[in-house]
Design a protein around this motif. Structure first.
Motif, PDB file in Angstrom:
ATOM      1  N   HIS B  10       0.962  -1.198   0.165  1.00 14.30           N
ATOM      2  CA  HIS B  10      -0.059   0.007  -0.071  1.00 14.30           C
ATOM      3  C   HIS B  10       0.958   1.308   0.015  1.00 14.30           C
ATOM      4  O   HIS B  10       1.863   1.149   0.559  1.00 14.30           O
ATOM      5  N   LYS B  11       0.533   2.248  -0.807  1.00 15.37           N
ATOM      6  CA  LYS B  11       1.404   3.556  -0.928  1.00 15.37           C
ATOM      7  C   LYS B  11       0.120   4.570  -1.054  1.00 15.37           C
ATOM      8  O   LYS B  11      -0.507   4.512  -2.052  1.00 15.37           O
ATOM      9  N   VAL B  12       0.469   5.796  -0.351  1.00 13.77           N
ATOM     10  CA  VAL B  12      -0.359   6.942  -0.692  1.00 13.77           C
ATOM     11  C   VAL B  12       0.850   7.989  -0.978  1.00 13.77           C
ATOM     12  O   VAL B  12       1.608   8.020  -0.192  1.00 13.77           O
ATOM     13  N   THR B  13       0.647   8.447  -2.275  1.00 12.31           N
ATOM     14  CA  THR B  13       1.688   9.454  -2.433  1.00 12.31           C
ATOM     15  C   THR B  13       1.111  10.825  -3.180  1.00 12.31           C
ATOM     16  O   THR B  13      -0.178  11.033  -3.169  1.00 12.31           O
ATOM     17  N   GLU B  14       1.813  11.706  -3.300  1.00 16.71           N
ATOM     18  CA  GLU B  14       1.334  13.004  -4.070  1.00 16.71           C
ATOM     19  C   GLU B  14       1.509  13.081  -5.457  1.00 16.71           C
ATOM     20  O   GLU B  14       2.525  12.590  -6.012  1.00 16.71           O
ATOM     21  N   THR B  15       0.762  13.857  -6.159  1.00 17.04           N
ATOM     22  CA  THR B  15       0.773  13.939  -7.473  1.00 17.04           C
ATOM     23  C   THR B  15       2.215  14.848  -7.641  1.00 17.04           C
ATOM     24  O   THR B  15       2.697  15.692  -7.173  1.00 17.04           O
ATOM     25  N   GLY B  16       2.999  14.246  -8.748  1.00 15.21           N
ATOM     26  CA  GLY B  16       4.303  14.576  -9.144  1.00 15.21           C
ATOM     27  C   GLY B  16       5.609  13.990  -8.393  1.00 15.21           C
ATOM     28  O   GLY B  16       6.685  14.384  -8.993  1.00 15.21           O
ATOM     29  N   THR B  17       5.218  13.219  -7.556  1.00 17.64           N
ATOM     30  CA  THR B  17       6.393  12.634  -6.913  1.00 17.64           C
ATOM     31  C   THR B  17       6.655  11.221  -7.680  1.00 17.64           C
ATOM     32  O   THR B  17       5.636  10.839  -8.283  1.00 17.64           O
ATOM     33  N   PRO B  18       7.830  10.688  -7.702  1.00 14.98           N
ATOM     34  CA  PRO B  18       8.230   9.394  -8.365  1.00 14.98           C
ATOM     35  C   PRO B  18       7.862   8.373  -7.406  1.00 14.98           C
ATOM     36  O   PRO B  18       7.880   8.552  -6.074  1.00 14.98           O
ATOM     37  N   ALA B  81       3.978  10.930 -10.706  1.00 17.12           N
ATOM     38  CA  ALA B  81       2.726  10.161 -10.484  1.00 17.12           C
ATOM     39  C   ALA B  81       1.523  11.141 -10.692  1.00 17.12           C
ATOM     40  O   ALA B  81       1.585  12.474 -10.242  1.00 17.12           O
ATOM     41  N   THR B  82       0.484  10.734 -11.263  1.00 19.57           N
ATOM     42  CA  THR B  82      -0.902  11.351 -11.525  1.00 19.57           C
ATOM     43  C   THR B  82      -1.871  10.654 -10.884  1.00 19.57           C
ATOM     44  O   THR B  82      -2.024   9.667 -10.730  1.00 19.57           O
ATOM     45  N   SER B  83      -2.996  11.508 -10.635  1.00 21.25           N
ATOM     46  CA  SER B  83      -4.262  10.861  -9.951  1.00 21.25           C
ATOM     47  C   SER B  83      -4.673   9.968 -10.963  1.00 21.25           C
ATOM     48  O   SER B  83      -5.307   8.877 -10.331  1.00 21.25           O
ATOM     49  N   SER B  84      -4.604   9.829 -12.353  1.00 18.11           N
ATOM     50  CA  SER B  84      -5.122   8.658 -12.849  1.00 18.11           C
ATOM     51  C   SER B  84      -4.458   7.373 -12.880  1.00 18.11           C
ATOM     52  O   SER B  84      -4.709   6.378 -13.532  1.00 18.11           O
ATOM     53  N   GLN B  85      -3.148   7.476 -12.289  1.00 20.30           N
ATOM     54  CA  GLN B  85      -2.505   6.463 -11.944  1.00 20.30           C
ATOM     55  C   GLN B  85      -2.697   5.645 -10.483  1.00 20.30           C
ATOM     56  O   GLN B  85      -2.291   4.623 -10.216  1.00 20.30           O
ATOM     57  N   THR B  86      -3.902   6.441  -9.855  1.00 19.51           N
ATOM     58  CA  THR B  86      -4.410   5.670  -8.689  1.00 19.51           C
ATOM     59  C   THR B  86      -4.813   4.554  -9.082  1.00 19.51           C
ATOM     60  O   THR B  86      -5.913   4.243 -10.083  1.00 19.51           O
ATOM     61  N   SER B  87      -4.460   3.203  -8.649  1.00 18.41           N
ATOM     62  CA  SER B  87      -4.970   1.900  -9.099  1.00 18.41           C
ATOM     63  C   SER B  87      -4.245   0.759  -8.272  1.00 18.41           C
ATOM     64  O   SER B  87      -3.793   0.968  -7.260  1.00 18.41           O
ATOM     65  N   VAL B  88      -4.745  -0.603  -8.484  1.00 17.96           N
ATOM     66  CA  VAL B  88      -4.081  -1.518  -7.786  1.00 17.96           C
ATOM     67  C   VAL B  88      -3.024  -2.304  -8.980  1.00 17.96           C
ATOM     68  O   VAL B  88      -3.673  -2.428  -9.988  1.00 17.96           O
ATOM     69  N   TYR B  89      -1.973  -2.341  -8.704  1.00 15.96           N
ATOM     70  CA  TYR B  89      -1.032  -3.009  -9.450  1.00 15.96           C
ATOM     71  C   TYR B  89      -0.653  -4.171  -9.240  1.00 15.96           C
ATOM     72  O   TYR B  89      -0.515  -4.807  -8.094  1.00 15.96           O
ATOM     73  N   PHE B  90      -0.620  -5.168 -10.242  1.00 19.34           N
ATOM     74  CA  PHE B  90      -0.389  -6.602  -9.792  1.00 19.34           C
ATOM     75  C   PHE B  90       0.966  -6.978 -10.935  1.00 19.34           C
ATOM     76  O   PHE B  90       0.968  -6.739 -12.252  1.00 19.34           O
ATOM     77  N   CYS B  91       1.836  -7.684 -10.225  1.00 17.20           N
ATOM     78  CA  CYS B  91       3.025  -8.416 -10.834  1.00 17.20           C
ATOM     79  C   CYS B  91       2.401  -9.699 -11.262  1.00 17.20           C
ATOM     80  O   CYS B  91       1.790 -10.532 -10.381  1.00 17.20           O
ATOM     81  N   ALA B  92       3.037 -10.336 -12.322  1.00 14.73           N
ATOM     82  CA  ALA B  92       2.689 -11.704 -12.748  1.00 14.73           C
ATOM     83  C   ALA B  92       3.890 -12.272 -13.400  1.00 14.73           C
ATOM     84  O   ALA B  92       4.899 -11.512 -13.914  1.00 14.73           O
ATOM     85  N   ILE B  93       4.078 -13.588 -13.120  1.00 18.83           N
ATOM     86  CA  ILE B  93       5.350 -14.270 -13.825  1.00 18.83           C
ATOM     87  C   ILE B  93       4.708 -15.381 -14.670  1.00 18.83           C
ATOM     88  O   ILE B  93       3.639 -15.942 -14.398  1.00 18.83           O
ATOM     89  N   SER B  94       5.470 -15.836 -15.529  1.00 20.33           N
ATOM     90  CA  SER B  94       5.175 -17.107 -16.326  1.00 20.33           C
ATOM     91  C   SER B  94       6.334 -17.730 -16.617  1.00 20.33           C
ATOM     92  O   SER B  94       7.615 -16.926 -16.837  1.00 20.33           O
ATOM     93  N   GLU B  95       6.435 -18.926 -16.859  1.00 18.80           N
ATOM     94  CA  GLU B  95       7.719 -19.897 -17.193  1.00 18.80           C
ATOM     95  C   GLU B  95       7.679 -20.068 -18.614  1.00 18.80           C
ATOM     96  O   GLU B  95       6.569 -19.951 -19.284  1.00 18.80           O
ATOM     97  N   SER B  96       8.740 -20.252 -19.265  1.00 22.76           N
ATOM     98  CA  SER B  96       8.725 -20.760 -20.464  1.00 22.76           C
ATOM     99  C   SER B  96       9.175 -22.311 -20.420  1.00 22.76           C
ATOM    100  O   SER B  96       9.313 -22.972 -19.495  1.00 22.76           O
ATOM    101  N   VAL B 115      -2.756   8.122  -5.575  1.00 20.82           N
ATOM    102  CA  VAL B 115      -2.157   9.320  -5.822  1.00 20.82           C
ATOM    103  C   VAL B 115      -2.923  10.620  -5.426  1.00 20.82           C
ATOM    104  O   VAL B 115      -4.086  10.708  -6.127  1.00 20.82           O
ATOM    105  N   LEU B 116      -2.725  11.436  -4.707  1.00 23.95           N
ATOM    106  CA  LEU B 116      -3.619  12.629  -4.163  1.00 23.95           C
ATOM    107  C   LEU B 116      -3.424  13.775  -5.019  1.00 23.95           C
ATOM    108  O   LEU B 116      -2.214  14.005  -5.326  1.00 23.95           O
TER     109      LEU B 116
END
Lengths: 109, 116
Positions: B10-18, B81-96, B115-116
């Motif tokens: 979980h992360k809360v940040t402000e617009t414009g921050t990396p 960061a922009t407010s439109s990037q407020t979301s849930v981000y998922f990482c996934a992996i797959s094997e070859s 992103v506030l």
């Protein structure tokens, strides 16, 4: 967009009933997969069906694939309250791994 | 369960921050992916990697960059960061496999970014 699209968006049934959800896609595929997502969790792989298969079973799950109609269906038999989740289909064509928006299934005890 | 760890959860940040989100795997899988999940849009692919230092764009890559310097780590960076990037981000992996990548994905538990 190449994404699969699930139908219906939401489904509510009683425990013990069967649940059927559908997926449509737009391009040729290598395989199609179904995933489940419990609230607040990551997705979990349920079953994969290859483009040369028409039907596949895994426990209470039955998946069909109709490549002429570009559609797939997922049937969950004898549903349980624990099956309450969102279900997603994912087509694999080339390197693109795209998802639909999911069907929210609610199984009422 | 596949060994995939996302941080922070979980992360809360402000617009414009990396912002940098990290995905770490212990499965030695070749392919790694970043998705975002938003109501009404389902899961959309941001970027993916098919090996160390080999990455490619997904369908919603604008405003995001990625890096993979080691097999086990895949970083997603929002430079400003922009407010439109407020979301849930998922990482996934797959094997070859010898027959090619089946595309079966294993997911992390998600990182909720506001992103506030």
């Amino acid at each position: 967009s190449q994404q699969g699209e699930e139908d219906p968006q939401a489904l509510s049934i009683q425990e013990g009933e069967n649940a059927t959800m559908n997926c449509s896609y737009k391009t040729s595929i290598n395989n199609l997969q179904w995933y489940r997502q419990n609230s607040g969790r990551g997705l979990v792989h349920l079953i994969l069906i290859r483009s040369n298969e028409r039907e596949k079973h895994s426990g209470r799950l039955r998946v069909t694939l109709d490549t002429s109609k570009k559609s797939s269906s997922l049937l969950i038999t004898a549903s349980r309250a624990a099956d309450t989740a969102s279900y997603f289909c994912k087509e694999t064509s080339g390197s693109r791994l795209t998802f639909g928006e999911g069907t929210q299934l609610t199984v009422n005890p | 369960d596949a060994g995939i760890t996302q941080s922070p959860r979980h992360k809360v940040t402000e617009t414009g921050t990396p912002v940098t989100l990290r995905c770490h795997q212990t499965e030695n899988h070749r392919y790694m992916y970043w998705y975002r999940q938003d109501p009404g849009h389902g899961l959309r692919l941001i970027h993916y990697s098919y090996g160390v230092k080999d990455t490619d764009k997904g369908e919603v890559s604008d405003g995001y960059s990625v890096s993979r310097s080691k097999t086990e780590d895949f970083l997603l960076t929002l430079e400003s960061a922009t407010s439109s990037q407020t979301s849930v981000y998922f990482c996934a992996i797959s094997e070859s496999s010898r027959s090619g990548n089946t595309g079966e994905l294993f997911f992390g538990e998600g990182s909720r970014l506001t992103v506030l």
